[in-house]
Design an enzyme around this catalytic site. Structure first.
Site, mmCIF file in Angstrom:
data_model
loop_
_atom_site.group_PDB
_atom_site.id
_atom_site.type_symbol
_atom_site.label_atom_id
_atom_site.label_comp_id
_atom_site.label_asym_id
_atom_site.label_seq_id
_atom_site.Cartn_x
_atom_site.Cartn_y
_atom_site.Cartn_z
ATOM 1 N N SER B 50 0.860 -1.182 0.000
ATOM 2 C CA SER B 50 0.000 0.000 0.000
ATOM 3 C C SER B 50 0.891 1.225 0.000
ATOM 4 C CB SER B 50 -0.890 -0.005 1.240
ATOM 5 O OG SER B 50 -1.100 1.329 1.681
ATOM 6 N N GLU B 51 0.549 2.216 -0.785
ATOM 7 C CA GLU B 51 1.419 3.383 -0.891
ATOM 8 C C GLU B 51 1.557 4.131 0.427
ATOM 9 O OE1 GLU B 51 -1.560 5.193 -3.735
ATOM 10 O OE2 GLU B 51 -0.586 6.996 -2.988
#
Lengths: 304, 256, 304, 256
Positions: B50-51
């Site tokens: 996930s960024e």
């Protein structure tokens, strides 16, 4: 040996918000649903601040609140929406009305701008945005939005973005001691760089811990006290969003918020009920209700 | 025969594009379910990132936000944006990114910023977020769109994220780290990009739709090959896994 | 559900050193007395590597060993000495002989070069070095050592340094799981950026931990497995230097080392005795002696 | 009368330049002992930082290295070089830095790199380390040197770290964050910098030395004011604290 008198940086939420003047620029911490300083946005609204400029990657409900209430007139951000629920209705309306200007960057570009500010260099290079309208179009920064340059070593094309050194950094953490040493659990998002880039730093924390506890585990300190000007300690600062290890998001409240903001009338109802209609953060929490808040508390080992 | 909703179909279809061992930017919503489904079926060693900072995440419930703590427990590292978007993505270490958009043009360029003129926008959309970063630097880009004439446009109102820009050579001009869009998945079909021109080309048609319907709902000239296979349907196993991942139907909806 | 087979990246020290070819470039981890990968330098010597280029801020004993044994011919570093003891004798001699070239940077400049490499941008800006011979003189990089530019936004003068993407990053940590997730205690020095900038990463660790333990406390992971190509697990990798929380430096050995290196003969004696004269790292540790190593073990809560 | 060694004198003298509440880059050796002494006497709220990453350190024993774990327990944060040299130092948050050198010129520029010509150096010295960074960006710089004619030179063999460069305006030209050297402490005297020319000037003479001795051991024209006070001597309290900090005499030596 002279024993140092330890400075106690704690002030109230209202006192902290009073430090911010109209026209000021703010780094705004948290990322997505995680650790947004919602309580601080409420207090800025209650104190009727005007013409603030806010820099962040993409907080969500707090940006909606500050746009809706007319506290900010400029955002330099990468993202505005309530993830999983839909568009940011207030921002959309304020932009259409011309009351709010958004200068568009990407998440990495904003993170690099905070990194550059923290490092006290005036720009940082990155590889995003080239070839798109993010380079060609600017809302108000003009030539100072970004530039595409040739690398002085390789000749490659690179985007350079101007670093940010806002008047204040506003960061929400799990724990802090009274001198300002702050611990963050879970992801840090852009808060490491963001907390270092501001001229002043206000740390909002869920919990106070003793300085001796900090000094027993120094590698847990994510923000050393020497960066911190003021400390505000309150529970449920991020409600209706989440704080890792402390409480989950309040999906029902969030959906209610998002639904109400679909119309200006609905938003005004929320604004008057939950923000202007209460004295302070505890007034807000009372309105949400402590049994409900209790339900949101994080369960081990999941952290939500 | 297996019964499935349109959403379920799209998730299974998207999932098939994730290969084993790949580093995947999952985000939220359908792409996240697609990535999780791939990991639980044909790509067990894929690595969901996930960024917001979670590495090799294994959420037991679907997260609502890229920063949702549901991504945390059981992941292998919990870091920040400079790490995920800088060191990993810009560093060339992300194999697959997923993006959606309000508008796409024939080179796969995407608009997630404004509908209407920039100077007086009709609708302010979410903006880039990490989208432009992902489109610039992920090795492969999988685009998911609802198939609507107003979305497949000749000219974008605003180009947020680079597809193949003006065609061959344009990504190279900007030394882009990634190779651009590989596939576009809609509720009617899959499209890829013709290697010579890098223009969108029909790749497979979903059961129940015709080529004519697809062409009619695109505002540019869609390349249509002579032979077009039907898109594979999801298996019961895939459907079961999806519903275990999203038991409340947050993304899948209540129906089946 | 298909259960993923977990990759075991563990190899021996000898196998790891074999991955490095003559002429390769290496990021070298650790800082000062803390976590230098000394055992790896020994093995490079035993395998008679030649013409390596090493990038680091300032490891100490390991740089002396590699310079002395002729393993490296180029250093891009900021510092060479044994702190508190004195000059780096081997490096001094090899430089005077012309067998070693040192391209001089500052600690911040090197850290920024690793950060730039990790970010995959070809340069980074900083505010050091201007006005001095560090800008005017270069050993072998010439115009590619650094440049002084005008900021494209503010016009201020800034130094830009070329980023580094070496063939290998060599990093020593406290704990790792077999897939490569690495935990570092205490200061990180330049190892976060350094571990991300190399084309391949070899992690040397004092201790193996189970992957499940890593996944229970993900915020302790400083280097995620996805960066890691090979893992080497051995005790006392940094001896005679220190590893936070594991063992203290061996001041007696260090002083003996520094004294011997004052002459070429003395250095050859050390080289033949402690490095070439032993089979492997355990041979070295046997020579140092386990009772002595036991004495160096860290005491709680001090970590040394 | 208090008895003291030369080293003890220098440490006490250096310590007097640290003010309460300041952020100090301590390093190792004499500067570290000076910073620790200041914190235990007149500057209890000073904040000792090691460039390796330790913030507000309170070592119970003297560290041998800036990265020594002796800096850890009881400090308030344990980070890395980008934090200390980038965010803190370059960020303009460090008040005082200490540096030594093999050579200094009349503007306080320092050589810690090479003795002899650059192309064929006679001696390779340690290099900059963080020295140039500190000299460029710490608000005030305190220089500690042994007083030797070969060290106070007209022309440096190599300029590693900036003092006042070529005099007034030169630090401004490079937008330097810090203000450059404030004081030079040797075993004979203290020197400061004349505000108009930014050249080294005699400030105080240590007990037992004469102005003539000092001038004779400097290879450039040293500015000498009419009135020159004697440098203050250390107190017994200062000596006691020093020896508690370095009980093994690692820096102080065995004698007293």
């Amino acid at each position: 040996m002279t024993e140092a008198e330890v400075e106690d940086k704690r002030i109230t939420l209202a006192e902290a918000a009073k430090k911010v003047s109209d026209e000021d620029t703010l780094f705004w911490g948290g990322f997505g649903y995680q650790r947004p300083p919602i309580a601080f946005s409420h207090e800025l609204v209650r104190q009727k601040k005007r013409n603030l400029t806010v820099y962040t990657c993409g907080s969500e409900v707090d940006l909606e609140i500050m746009a809706g209430a007319g506290v900010v007139y400029r955002y330099e951000i990468a993202f505005s929406a309530i993830e999983a629920l839909g568009l940011s209705n207030n921002i959309r309306r304020r932009v259409s009305e011309g009351a709010l200007q958004v200068e568009d960057y990407t998440n990495l570009a904003m993170a690099m701008r905070f990194l550059g500010g923290a490092l006290n260099v005036p720009f940082m290079p990155l590889r995003s945005m080239m070839g798109t309208d993010m380079v060609r179009l600017s809302r108000y920064r003009g030539d100072d939005k970004l530039k595409v340059i040739d690398c002085p070593f390789t000749g490659e094309k690179l985007t350079v973005v101007p670093s940010l050194k806002p008047d204040f950094s506003i960061v929400h953490v799990q724990r802090v001691d009274k001198t300002g040493n702050a611990q963050i659990d879970g992801i840090v998002g852009e808060d490491i760089e963001g907390s270092r880039c501001g001229k002043k730093l206000i740390v909002l924390a869920e919990e106070i811990i003793d300085e001796e506890e900090v000094r027993t585990r120094p590698d847990q300190t994510k923000i050393p006290a020497m960066y911190v000007d003021h400390v505000v300690v309150l529970p449920f600062i991020a409600h209706p969003m989440m704080c890792h290890g402390y409480y989950d998001y309040d999906l029902e409240h969030l959906m209610m918020f998002h639904k109400l903001t679909q119309t200006e009338e609905g938003w005004q109802e929320y604004l008057n009920g939950y923000i202007l209609g209460v004295e302070d953060h505890y007034g807000y929490l009372d309105l949400v209700g402590w049994p409900r808040l209790q339900q949101l508390k994080a369960k081990k080992p999941w952290g939500y | 025969m297996v019964e499935y909703s349109k959403t379920e179909f799209l998730i299974a279809c998207a999932s098939s594009h994730v290969r084993d061992g790949e580093n995947v930017f999952g985000g939220t919503g359908m792409p996240l379910l697609a990535a999780l489904l791939a990991k639980q079926t044909h790509a067990p060693r894929s690595n969901l990132i996930s960024e917001a900072g979670f590495i090799d995440a294994r959420p037991r419930e679907v997260p609502l936000s890229v920063a949702d703590t549901r991504y945390y427990y059981g992941c292998s590292a919990s870091l920040g944006l400079i790490e995920t978007l800088g060191f990993l993505l810009q560093g060339g270490r992300i194999d697959v990114g997923f993006l959606g958009a309000a508008q796409i043009d024939e080179y796969g360029n995407l608009n997630t910023s404004y509908i209407g003129p920039y100077d007086k926008p009709k609708v302010k959309l979410p903006g880039s977020g990490g989208g432009n970063d992902i489109a610039s630097s992920a090795k492969r880009l999988i685009i998911m769109m609802s198939h609507d004439k107003r979305k497949f446009v000749k000219d974008l109102d605003y180009m947020t994220s680079p597809g193949h820009l003006e065609g061959p050579g344009s990504r190279e001009k900007w030394s882009m780290v990634g190779n651009g869009p590989e596939v576009v998945i809609t509720d009617m079909c899959q499209m890829d990009f013709e290697p010579e021109t890098l223009k969108i080309r029909l790749k497979s048609v979903h059961p129940g739709y015709t080529v004519q319907q697809i062409v009619d709902n695109v505002m540019f000239d869609l390349l249509v090959p002579d032979e077009i296979p039907a898109t594979a349907e999801p298996s019961q196993e895939q459907l079961d896994i999806m519903h275990k991942l999203d038991p409340k139907g947050i993304y899948l909806g209540k129906g089946a």
